[in-house]
Design a protein around this motif. Structure first.
Motif, mmCIF file in Angstrom:
data_model
loop_
_atom_site.group_PDB
_atom_site.id
_atom_site.type_symbol
_atom_site.label_atom_id
_atom_site.label_comp_id
_atom_site.label_asym_id
_atom_site.label_seq_id
_atom_site.Cartn_x
_atom_site.Cartn_y
_atom_site.Cartn_z
ATOM 1 N N CYS A 14 -5.268 53.844 67.006
ATOM 2 C CA CYS A 14 -4.077 53.301 66.347
ATOM 3 C C CYS A 14 -4.473 52.418 65.164
ATOM 4 N N ALA A 15 -5.638 51.758 65.258
ATOM 5 C CA ALA A 15 -6.084 50.862 64.191
ATOM 6 C C ALA A 15 -6.283 51.605 62.873
ATOM 7 N N SER A 16 -6.445 52.914 62.932
ATOM 8 C CA SER A 16 -6.573 53.692 61.693
ATOM 9 C C SER A 16 -5.290 53.639 60.871
ATOM 10 N N LEU A 17 -4.189 53.201 61.478
ATOM 11 C CA LEU A 17 -2.908 53.097 60.775
ATOM 12 C C LEU A 17 -2.761 51.779 60.004
ATOM 13 N N LEU A 18 -3.682 50.839 60.238
ATOM 14 C CA LEU A 18 -3.602 49.543 59.562
ATOM 15 C C LEU A 18 -4.137 49.639 58.137
ATOM 16 N N PRO A 19 -3.597 48.799 57.233
ATOM 17 C CA PRO A 19 -4.104 48.801 55.860
ATOM 18 C C PRO A 19 -5.525 48.228 55.803
ATOM 19 N N ASN A 20 -6.306 48.686 54.854
ATOM 20 C CA ASN A 20 -7.675 48.212 54.674
ATOM 21 C C ASN A 20 -7.696 46.833 54.030
ATOM 22 N N LEU A 73 0.919 40.483 65.930
ATOM 23 C CA LEU A 73 -0.200 40.857 65.074
ATOM 24 C C LEU A 73 -0.217 39.901 63.889
ATOM 25 N N THR A 74 -1.361 39.302 63.630
ATOM 26 C CA THR A 74 -1.464 38.366 62.520
ATOM 27 C C THR A 74 -2.712 38.648 61.695
ATOM 28 N N PHE A 85 1.233 50.783 63.208
ATOM 29 C CA PHE A 85 0.226 50.403 64.198
ATOM 30 C C PHE A 85 0.896 49.820 65.442
ATOM 31 N N LYS A 86 1.825 48.905 65.226
ATOM 32 C CA LYS A 86 2.505 48.265 66.358
ATOM 33 C C LYS A 86 3.239 49.294 67.207
ATOM 34 N N GLN A 87 3.938 50.222 66.558
ATOM 35 C CA GLN A 87 4.650 51.258 67.295
ATOM 36 C C GLN A 87 3.683 52.152 68.077
ATOM 37 N N CYS A 88 2.528 52.433 67.493
ATOM 38 C CA CYS A 88 1.505 53.247 68.151
ATOM 39 C C CYS A 88 1.017 52.559 69.424
ATOM 40 N N VAL A 89 0.738 51.259 69.337
ATOM 41 C CA VAL A 89 0.251 50.510 70.502
ATOM 42 C C VAL A 89 1.329 50.416 71.576
ATOM 43 N N VAL A 90 2.563 50.207 71.157
ATOM 44 C CA VAL A 90 3.665 50.137 72.125
ATOM 45 C C VAL A 90 3.788 51.459 72.891
ATOM 46 N N PRO A 135 3.291 38.403 55.189
ATOM 47 C CA PRO A 135 4.166 38.687 54.042
ATOM 48 C C PRO A 135 4.991 39.948 54.321
ATOM 49 N N PRO A 136 6.213 40.026 53.820
ATOM 50 C CA PRO A 136 7.080 41.183 54.116
ATOM 51 C C PRO A 136 6.442 42.535 53.805
ATOM 52 N N GLU A 137 5.706 42.634 52.687
ATOM 53 C CA GLU A 137 5.098 43.923 52.342
ATOM 54 C C GLU A 137 3.999 44.299 53.332
ATOM 55 N N LEU A 138 3.281 43.321 53.864
ATOM 56 C CA LEU A 138 2.247 43.598 54.864
ATOM 57 C C LEU A 138 2.883 43.876 56.225
ATOM 58 N N SER A 139 3.954 43.182 56.520
ATOM 59 C CA SER A 139 4.652 43.394 57.789
ATOM 60 C C SER A 139 5.111 44.841 57.927
#
Length: 95
Positions: free
Chosen positions: A35-41, A68-69, A86-91, A76-80
């Motif tokens: 799932c972490a592959s879905l996070l921005p670099n 997640l922080t 990722f969050k949906q994948c983990v859930v 920030p809203p754009e990062l959120s």
């Protein structure tokens, strides 16, 4: 000659279908690491899962939150919006 053309055509069609199947069904995201592959670099994230599990009924009930922080107080809203997949994948893994 027609049998040979039929065989070649059938083999080509079958290999095309198999190739399409592999592209249309990527590897499942079945671990937090995947799932972490879905996070921005470019960030260091921390994740906390706080859950309650009630097993007093016939079917256990799970509730809670996933936090997640990136080290800032508020994402920030754009990062959120970028971390939401990722969050949906983990859930989904927890269900």
């Amino acid at each position: 000659m027609n049998k040979k053309a039929f065989f070649i055509g059938s083999a080509t069609l079958l290999s095309s279908l198999l190739a399409f199947q592999s592209f249309s069904n990527p590897a499942p995201l079945n671990s937090v690491q995947k799932c972490a592959s879905l996070l921005p670099n470019g960030y260091n994230f921390s994740m906390t899962i706080n859950a309650k599990i009630d097993t007093t009924t016939d079917k256990p009930v799970v509730s809670g939150i996933l936090d997640l922080t990136d080290g800032t107080e508020i994402l920030p809203p754009e990062l959120s919006s970028k971390v939401e997949p990722f969050k949906q994948c983990v859930v989904k893994l927890m269900k």
